[in-house]
Write a protein that holds these residues in place. Structure first.
Motif, PDB file in Angstrom:
ATOM      1  N   LEU A 251       0.830  -1.199   0.000  1.00 36.00           N
ATOM      2  CA  LEU A 251       0.000   0.000   0.000  1.00 36.00           C
ATOM      3  C   LEU A 251       0.872   1.260   0.000  1.00 36.00           C
ATOM      4  O   LEU A 251       0.604   2.215  -0.740  1.00 36.00           O
ATOM      5  CB  LEU A 251      -0.927  -0.017   1.212  1.00 36.00           C
ATOM      6  N   CYS A 252       1.917   1.254   0.816  1.00 36.74           N
ATOM      7  CA  CYS A 252       2.828   2.403   0.877  1.00 36.74           C
ATOM      8  C   CYS A 252       3.605   2.563  -0.427  1.00 36.74           C
ATOM      9  O   CYS A 252       3.924   3.679  -0.845  1.00 36.74           O
ATOM     10  CB  CYS A 252       3.802   2.238   2.042  1.00 36.74           C
ATOM     11  N   ARG A 253       3.914   1.459  -1.064  1.00 39.78           N
ATOM     12  CA  ARG A 253       4.658   1.493  -2.328  1.00 39.78           C
ATOM     13  C   ARG A 253       3.780   2.055  -3.453  1.00 39.78           C
ATOM     14  O   ARG A 253       4.260   2.787  -4.326  1.00 39.78           O
ATOM     15  CB  ARG A 253       5.136   0.088  -2.665  1.00 39.78           C
ATOM     16  N   ALA A 254       2.489   1.725  -3.409  1.00 41.04           N
ATOM     17  CA  ALA A 254       1.579   2.179  -4.465  1.00 41.04           C
ATOM     18  C   ALA A 254       1.186   3.649  -4.297  1.00 41.04           C
ATOM     19  O   ALA A 254       1.009   4.365  -5.291  1.00 41.04           O
ATOM     20  CB  ALA A 254       0.329   1.304  -4.483  1.00 41.04           C
ATOM     21  N   TYR A 255       1.042   4.103  -3.048  1.00 35.08           N
ATOM     22  CA  TYR A 255       0.553   5.460  -2.785  1.00 35.08           C
ATOM     23  C   TYR A 255       1.396   6.132  -1.699  1.00 35.08           C
ATOM     24  O   TYR A 255       0.908   6.423  -0.609  1.00 35.08           O
ATOM     25  CB  TYR A 255      -0.908   5.424  -2.330  1.00 35.08           C
ATOM     26  N   PRO A 256       2.676   6.386  -1.957  1.00 34.60           N
ATOM     27  CA  PRO A 256       3.517   6.934  -0.889  1.00 34.60           C
ATOM     28  C   PRO A 256       3.366   8.449  -0.743  1.00 34.60           C
ATOM     29  O   PRO A 256       3.126   9.170  -1.712  1.00 34.60           O
ATOM     30  CB  PRO A 256       4.928   6.594  -1.376  1.00 34.60           C
ATOM     31  N   GLN A 276      14.765   7.830   5.414  1.00 38.58           N
ATOM     32  CA  GLN A 276      13.538   8.406   4.870  1.00 38.58           C
ATOM     33  C   GLN A 276      12.337   7.536   5.244  1.00 38.58           C
ATOM     34  O   GLN A 276      12.428   6.313   5.294  1.00 38.58           O
ATOM     35  CB  GLN A 276      13.644   8.530   3.349  1.00 38.58           C
ATOM     36  N   TRP A 277      11.188   8.230   5.456  1.00 34.90           N
ATOM     37  CA  TRP A 277       9.970   7.532   5.864  1.00 34.90           C
ATOM     38  C   TRP A 277       8.809   7.922   4.962  1.00 34.90           C
ATOM     39  O   TRP A 277       8.707   9.074   4.522  1.00 34.90           O
ATOM     40  CB  TRP A 277       9.593   7.900   7.301  1.00 34.90           C
ATOM     41  N   VAL A 278       7.909   6.965   4.705  1.00 36.69           N
ATOM     42  CA  VAL A 278       6.674   7.234   3.982  1.00 36.69           C
ATOM     43  C   VAL A 278       5.513   6.553   4.689  1.00 36.69           C
ATOM     44  O   VAL A 278       5.704   5.618   5.472  1.00 36.69           O
ATOM     45  CB  VAL A 278       6.734   6.740   2.518  1.00 36.69           C
ATOM     46  N   ILE A 279       4.315   7.028   4.416  1.00 35.27           N
ATOM     47  CA  ILE A 279       3.070   6.379   4.820  1.00 35.27           C
ATOM     48  C   ILE A 279       2.145   6.400   3.601  1.00 35.27           C
ATOM     49  O   ILE A 279       2.443   7.066   2.599  1.00 35.27           O
ATOM     50  CB  ILE A 279       2.390   7.080   6.016  1.00 35.27           C
ATOM     51  N   PRO A 280       1.017   5.709   3.646  1.00 39.06           N
ATOM     52  CA  PRO A 280       0.087   5.796   2.514  1.00 39.06           C
ATOM     53  C   PRO A 280      -0.518   7.194   2.384  1.00 39.06           C
ATOM     54  O   PRO A 280      -0.841   7.832   3.391  1.00 39.06           O
ATOM     55  CB  PRO A 280      -0.994   4.764   2.854  1.00 39.06           C
ATOM     56  N   ASP A 281      -0.652   7.645   1.166  1.00 37.99           N
ATOM     57  CA  ASP A 281      -1.402   8.870   0.890  1.00 37.99           C
ATOM     58  C   ASP A 281      -2.869   8.468   0.843  1.00 37.99           C
ATOM     59  O   ASP A 281      -3.392   8.022  -0.181  1.00 37.99           O
ATOM     60  CB  ASP A 281      -0.957   9.465  -0.453  1.00 37.99           C
ATOM     61  N   TRP A 282      -3.555   8.622   1.965  1.00 41.72           N
ATOM     62  CA  TRP A 282      -4.919   8.119   2.097  1.00 41.72           C
ATOM     63  C   TRP A 282      -5.888   8.804   1.148  1.00 41.72           C
ATOM     64  O   TRP A 282      -6.897   8.209   0.742  1.00 41.72           O
ATOM     65  CB  TRP A 282      -5.379   8.252   3.541  1.00 41.72           C
ATOM     66  N   GLN A 283      -5.613  10.016   0.779  1.00 39.56           N
ATOM     67  CA  GLN A 283      -6.465  10.702  -0.191  1.00 39.56           C
ATOM     68  C   GLN A 283      -6.451   9.957  -1.523  1.00 39.56           C
ATOM     69  O   GLN A 283      -7.494   9.777  -2.163  1.00 39.56           O
ATOM     70  CB  GLN A 283      -5.969  12.139  -0.379  1.00 39.56           C
ATOM     71  N   HIS A 310      11.285   0.822  -0.234  1.00 42.03           N
ATOM     72  CA  HIS A 310      12.286   0.790  -1.291  1.00 42.03           C
ATOM     73  C   HIS A 310      13.649   0.777  -0.604  1.00 42.03           C
ATOM     74  O   HIS A 310      13.735   0.844   0.629  1.00 42.03           O
ATOM     75  CB  HIS A 310      12.152   1.993  -2.225  1.00 42.03           C
ATOM     76  N   ALA A 311      14.709   0.723  -1.370  1.00 46.46           N
ATOM     77  CA  ALA A 311      16.046   0.608  -0.786  1.00 46.46           C
ATOM     78  C   ALA A 311      16.357   1.755   0.165  1.00 46.46           C
ATOM     79  O   ALA A 311      17.090   1.578   1.143  1.00 46.46           O
ATOM     80  CB  ALA A 311      17.086   0.554  -1.903  1.00 46.46           C
ATOM     81  N   ASP A 312      15.795   2.937  -0.085  1.00 46.67           N
ATOM     82  CA  ASP A 312      16.125   4.100   0.736  1.00 46.67           C
ATOM     83  C   ASP A 312      14.955   4.610   1.565  1.00 46.67           C
ATOM     84  O   ASP A 312      15.056   5.661   2.205  1.00 46.67           O
ATOM     85  CB  ASP A 312      16.649   5.233  -0.158  1.00 46.67           C
ATOM     86  N   THR A 313      13.828   3.917   1.548  1.00 43.12           N
ATOM     87  CA  THR A 313      12.667   4.386   2.308  1.00 43.12           C
ATOM     88  C   THR A 313      12.045   3.241   3.096  1.00 43.12           C
ATOM     89  O   THR A 313      12.134   2.077   2.714  1.00 43.12           O
ATOM     90  CB  THR A 313      11.578   4.993   1.387  1.00 43.12           C
ATOM     91  N   ALA A 314      11.399   3.606   4.187  1.00 49.49           N
ATOM     92  CA  ALA A 314      10.722   2.620   5.034  1.00 49.49           C
ATOM     93  C   ALA A 314       9.440   3.234   5.559  1.00 49.49           C
ATOM     94  O   ALA A 314       9.149   4.420   5.351  1.00 49.49           O
ATOM     95  CB  ALA A 314      11.631   2.179   6.181  1.00 49.49           C
TER      96      ALA A 314
END
Length: 355
Positions: A251-256, A276-283, A310-314
């Motif tokens: 989910l995070c990979r599809a909509y980061p 680096q950090w990501v979460i889902p873009d819920w919108q 990804h290699a540089d994000t979690a």
């Protein structure tokens, strides 16, 4: 795919569940965890102080010989968990959820459960848990009958919110604004004493649970509410199931959406990862899915982990309770049956229906 016991033990909340159950089953294990957890606690001697009572209520002295990690591992392997009860599992799950914290270092018991020797020794207990009816039900997908919980007093009734698109639009704008401001204002060093937003999910949209009253005790970062208005609801639509960490990663990979500056300090403290950090873009998620359901197993496997996207994000899944559903579009309706009122005594665990 990992075996089910390994899925349970991969996650810090799953490991804590197993350790809590072991303490429920064996008083010697409880004593050993008490002392070893204190030694490993980041707040040892400051925010956490060792204080034990004997069975008679007087202060107890420390054991003549402190338990070792090896001693605890051996004791864990000797536990017969074949007769565990649903009540014991419910209590262990409640403590595993209630001790989650994503804005500071894990407590000593979480650190202890994550030691390789202890995790390995918990394997038989994990297997026994998942062989029970309750353990099997933890993988159950979203059910038609759901409950929305309003923690306000029954004297302040309110309709279900019907504006998820507006909430998600505001959420997306707020996330990007906070991230930009944090990049300007907050130090890059993860060791700085900074805290802020640490949760992964939007606030203000409808969130439902599948089991009442059990879910009233399964709340991360609870404020200890003593009253709840429980609203029966129904909803239909495209529901994404989060069964494992891989589902959350996908989910995070599809909509980061990047949240590094706003969450780097809290999530470094709770995971030890700097990056680096990501979460889902819920919108954007709402353009494909009406709802996203986190199974109890998905929670136990996923919550609180630093997961590579990804290699540089979690990413981290934080602030989302087990067996709960986030409704991203306006497809939820209140059922034509009465709301229920529940309450409990201060500091109590037992909820009683009062209306």
């Amino acid at each position: 795919m990992e075996t089910q016991p390994n899925l349970l033990l991969e996650g810090p909340r799953g490991r804590r569940l197993c350790l809590e159950l072991a303490m429920e089953l064996d008083s010697d294990v409880r004593s050993a965890v008490f002392h070893l957890g204190y030694e490993l606690d980041p707040g040892k001697g400051t925010s956490t102080v060792l204080f034990a009572l004997s069975s008679g209520g007087s202060e107890a002295s420390a054991p003549s010989e402190e338990p070792s990690v090896g001693d605890l591992a051996a004791a864990l392997r000797s536990i017969d968990a074949s007769s565990i009860t649903e009540e014991q599992l419910a209590a262990a799950l409640q403590r595993a959820v209630g001790t989650a914290r994503y804005w500071q270092e894990p407590d000593g018991e979480d650190v202890l459960a994550g030691l390789p020797a202890i995790t390995a020794a918990l394997q038989p207990i994990a297997g026994q848990i998942l062989a029970t009816h309750t353990g099997q039900a933890w993988s159950q997908e979203h059910q038609a009958e759901q409950w929305a919980v309003d923690w306000r007093s029954a004297e302040d009734p309110a309709p279900l919110p019907r504006n998820p698109q507006e909430v998600l639009n505001n959420w997306a704008e707020g996330v990007r604004s906070e991230e930009a401001q944090a990049a300007l204002d907050r130090p890059e060093s993860v060791y700085a004493n900074i805290t802020g937003t640490w949760w992964s999910c939007p606030l203000g949209i409808i969130r439902t649970v599948g089991a009442i009253p059990a879910a009233l005790n399964l709340v991360e970062d609870s404020f200890g509410e003593q009253e709840a208005t429980v609203i029966p609801v129904y909803g239909a639509g495209r529901t994404l199931e989060i069964h494992t960490a891989e589902d959350w990663i996908s989910l995070c990979r599809a909509y980061p959406v990047e949240v590094t500056a706003s969450r780097r300090h809290d999530w470094f403290h709770t995971t030890g990862r700097n990056g680096q950090w990501v979460i889902p873009d819920w919108q954007r998620v709402a353009s494909e899915w009406d709802a996203v359901h986190l199974t109890t197993m998905g929670y136990l496997n996923t919550a609180g982990r630093a997961l590579e996207v990804h290699a540089d994000t979690a990413t981290v899944l934080a602030g989302w309770d087990p067996d709960s559903t986030l409704w991203l579009t306006d497809v939820v309706r209140e059922a034509e049956v009465p709301r229920q009122l529940w309450s409990r005594e201060p500091n109590g665990d037992v909820w009683t229906r009062t209306g």
